[in-house]
Design a protein around this motif. Structure first.
Motif, PDB file in Angstrom:
ATOM      1  N   THR A   1      -2.008  -7.801  -0.688  1.00  0.00           N
ATOM      2  CA  THR A   1      -0.980  -8.023  -1.496  1.00  0.00           C
ATOM      3  C   THR A   1       0.176  -8.908  -0.949  1.00  0.00           C
ATOM      4  O   THR A   1       0.160  -8.947   0.434  1.00  0.00           O
ATOM      5  CB  THR A   1      -0.043  -6.603  -1.790  1.00  0.00           C
ATOM      6  OG1 THR A   1       0.635  -6.125  -0.661  1.00  0.00           O
ATOM      7  CG2 THR A   1      -1.099  -5.649  -2.689  1.00  0.00           C
TER       8      THR A   1
ATOM      9  N   THR B   1       3.778  -2.323  -5.293  1.00  0.00           N
ATOM     10  CA  THR B   1       2.613  -1.509  -4.842  1.00  0.00           C
ATOM     11  C   THR B   1       3.161  -0.321  -4.288  1.00  0.00           C
ATOM     12  O   THR B   1       2.902   0.657  -4.097  1.00  0.00           O
ATOM     13  CB  THR B   1       1.520  -2.363  -4.079  1.00  0.00           C
ATOM     14  OG1 THR B   1       1.026  -3.609  -4.637  1.00  0.00           O
ATOM     15  CG2 THR B   1       0.415  -1.629  -3.518  1.00  0.00           C
ATOM     16  N   ARG B   2       4.052  -0.821  -3.083  1.00  0.00           N
ATOM     17  CA  ARG B   2       4.425   0.498  -2.089  1.00  0.00           C
ATOM     18  C   ARG B   2       5.246   1.494  -2.918  1.00  0.00           C
ATOM     19  O   ARG B   2       5.038   2.550  -3.017  1.00  0.00           O
ATOM     20  CB  ARG B   2       5.202  -0.141  -0.943  1.00  0.00           C
ATOM     21  CG  ARG B   2       5.908   1.103  -0.122  1.00  0.00           C
ATOM     22  CD  ARG B   2       6.483   0.452   1.006  1.00  0.00           C
ATOM     23  NE  ARG B   2       6.011  -0.790   1.714  1.00  0.00           N
ATOM     24  CZ  ARG B   2       6.368  -2.067   1.899  1.00  0.00           C
ATOM     25  NH1 ARG B   2       7.705  -2.029   1.745  1.00  0.00           N
ATOM     26  NH2 ARG B   2       5.668  -2.635   2.757  1.00  0.00           N
TER      27      ARG B   2
ATOM     28  N   CYS C   1       4.897   2.083  -6.346  1.00  0.00           N
ATOM     29  CA  CYS C   1       4.012   2.827  -7.123  1.00  0.00           C
ATOM     30  C   CYS C   1       3.191   3.715  -6.412  1.00  0.00           C
ATOM     31  O   CYS C   1       2.907   5.100  -6.878  1.00  0.00           O
ATOM     32  CB  CYS C   1       2.861   1.859  -7.534  1.00  0.00           C
ATOM     33  SG  CYS C   1       1.857   2.531  -9.109  1.00  0.00           S
ATOM     34  N   TYR C   2       2.716   3.397  -5.246  1.00  0.00           N
ATOM     35  CA  TYR C   2       1.989   4.577  -4.609  1.00  0.00           C
ATOM     36  C   TYR C   2       2.671   5.618  -3.933  1.00  0.00           C
ATOM     37  O   TYR C   2       2.242   6.751  -3.815  1.00  0.00           O
ATOM     38  CB  TYR C   2       1.242   3.809  -3.340  1.00  0.00           C
ATOM     39  CG  TYR C   2       0.414   4.760  -2.376  1.00  0.00           C
ATOM     40  CD1 TYR C   2      -0.734   4.971  -3.090  1.00  0.00           C
ATOM     41  CD2 TYR C   2       0.621   5.036  -1.232  1.00  0.00           C
ATOM     42  CE1 TYR C   2      -1.547   5.979  -2.265  1.00  0.00           C
ATOM     43  CE2 TYR C   2      -0.101   6.047  -0.227  1.00  0.00           C
ATOM     44  CZ  TYR C   2      -1.512   6.212  -1.043  1.00  0.00           C
ATOM     45  OH  TYR C   2      -2.264   7.183  -0.297  1.00  0.00           O
ATOM     46  N   GLN C   3       4.002   5.472  -3.731  1.00  0.00           N
ATOM     47  CA  GLN C   3       4.862   6.609  -3.202  1.00  0.00           C
ATOM     48  C   GLN C   3       5.048   7.432  -4.347  1.00  0.00           C
ATOM     49  O   GLN C   3       5.040   8.569  -4.404  1.00  0.00           O
ATOM     50  CB  GLN C   3       6.224   6.106  -2.775  1.00  0.00           C
ATOM     51  CG  GLN C   3       7.080   7.171  -2.126  1.00  0.00           C
ATOM     52  CD  GLN C   3       6.238   7.833  -1.016  1.00  0.00           C
ATOM     53  OE1 GLN C   3       5.656   7.215   0.107  1.00  0.00           O
ATOM     54  NE2 GLN C   3       6.152   9.185  -1.116  1.00  0.00           N
ATOM     55  N   ASN C   4       5.430   6.879  -5.721  1.00  0.00           N
ATOM     56  CA  ASN C   4       5.532   7.699  -6.902  1.00  0.00           C
ATOM     57  C   ASN C   4       4.179   8.449  -7.101  1.00  0.00           C
ATOM     58  O   ASN C   4       4.516   9.911  -7.565  1.00  0.00           O
ATOM     59  CB  ASN C   4       5.633   6.789  -8.169  1.00  0.00           C
ATOM     60  CG  ASN C   4       7.287   6.276  -7.932  1.00  0.00           C
ATOM     61  OD1 ASN C   4       8.123   6.742  -7.225  1.00  0.00           O
ATOM     62  ND2 ASN C   4       7.377   5.219  -8.708  1.00  0.00           N
ATOM     63  N   PHE C   5       3.053   8.065  -7.061  1.00  0.00           N
ATOM     64  CA  PHE C   5       1.939   8.651  -7.172  1.00  0.00           C
ATOM     65  C   PHE C   5       1.719   9.697  -6.338  1.00  0.00           C
ATOM     66  O   PHE C   5       1.289  10.920  -6.653  1.00  0.00           O
ATOM     67  CB  PHE C   5       0.815   7.698  -7.086  1.00  0.00           C
ATOM     68  CG  PHE C   5      -0.571   8.302  -7.133  1.00  0.00           C
ATOM     69  CD1 PHE C   5      -1.360   8.632  -8.152  1.00  0.00           C
ATOM     70  CD2 PHE C   5      -1.335   8.409  -5.965  1.00  0.00           C
ATOM     71  CE1 PHE C   5      -2.863   9.059  -8.258  1.00  0.00           C
ATOM     72  CE2 PHE C   5      -2.593   9.132  -6.147  1.00  0.00           C
ATOM     73  CZ  PHE C   5      -3.221   9.440  -7.164  1.00  0.00           C
ATOM     74  N   LEU C   6       2.112   9.635  -4.907  1.00  0.00           N
ATOM     75  CA  LEU C   6       1.858  10.663  -4.038  1.00  0.00           C
ATOM     76  C   LEU C   6       2.963  11.910  -4.510  1.00  0.00           C
ATOM     77  O   LEU C   6       2.557  13.110  -4.416  1.00  0.00           O
ATOM     78  CB  LEU C   6       2.300   9.958  -2.821  1.00  0.00           C
ATOM     79  CG  LEU C   6       1.099   9.333  -2.125  1.00  0.00           C
ATOM     80  CD1 LEU C   6       1.713   8.798  -0.651  1.00  0.00           C
ATOM     81  CD2 LEU C   6      -0.118   9.990  -1.978  1.00  0.00           C
TER      82      LEU C   6
END
Length: 61
Positions: A16, A29-30, A32-37
């Motif tokens: 990215t 990206t960062r 979105c990934y943190q929200n996913f976790l």
């Protein structure tokens, strides 16, 4: 068709672009990934406690 393949990086070599202050909403990206976790961590914790992870009626309003 071979021209398109030559332009793609090899599998597993995706990256990215770095943060650019001129476009703060482009690389999420960062976040979105943190929200996913966080979502899955919440689901796991609520299930372990025997509670529902669905928002209550007061929260929805």
């Amino acid at each position: 068709m071979s021209e398109v393949r030559a332009q793609k990086p090899p599998p597993g070599k995706w990256w990215t672009p770095p943060f650019d202050p001129r476009f703060p909403n482009q690389n999420q990206t960062r976040n979105c990934y943190q929200n996913f976790l966080d979502y899955h961590r919440c689901q796991k914790t609520m299930k372990r406690r025997g509670k529902s992870a669905q928002p209550s009626a007061e929260t929805v309003l």
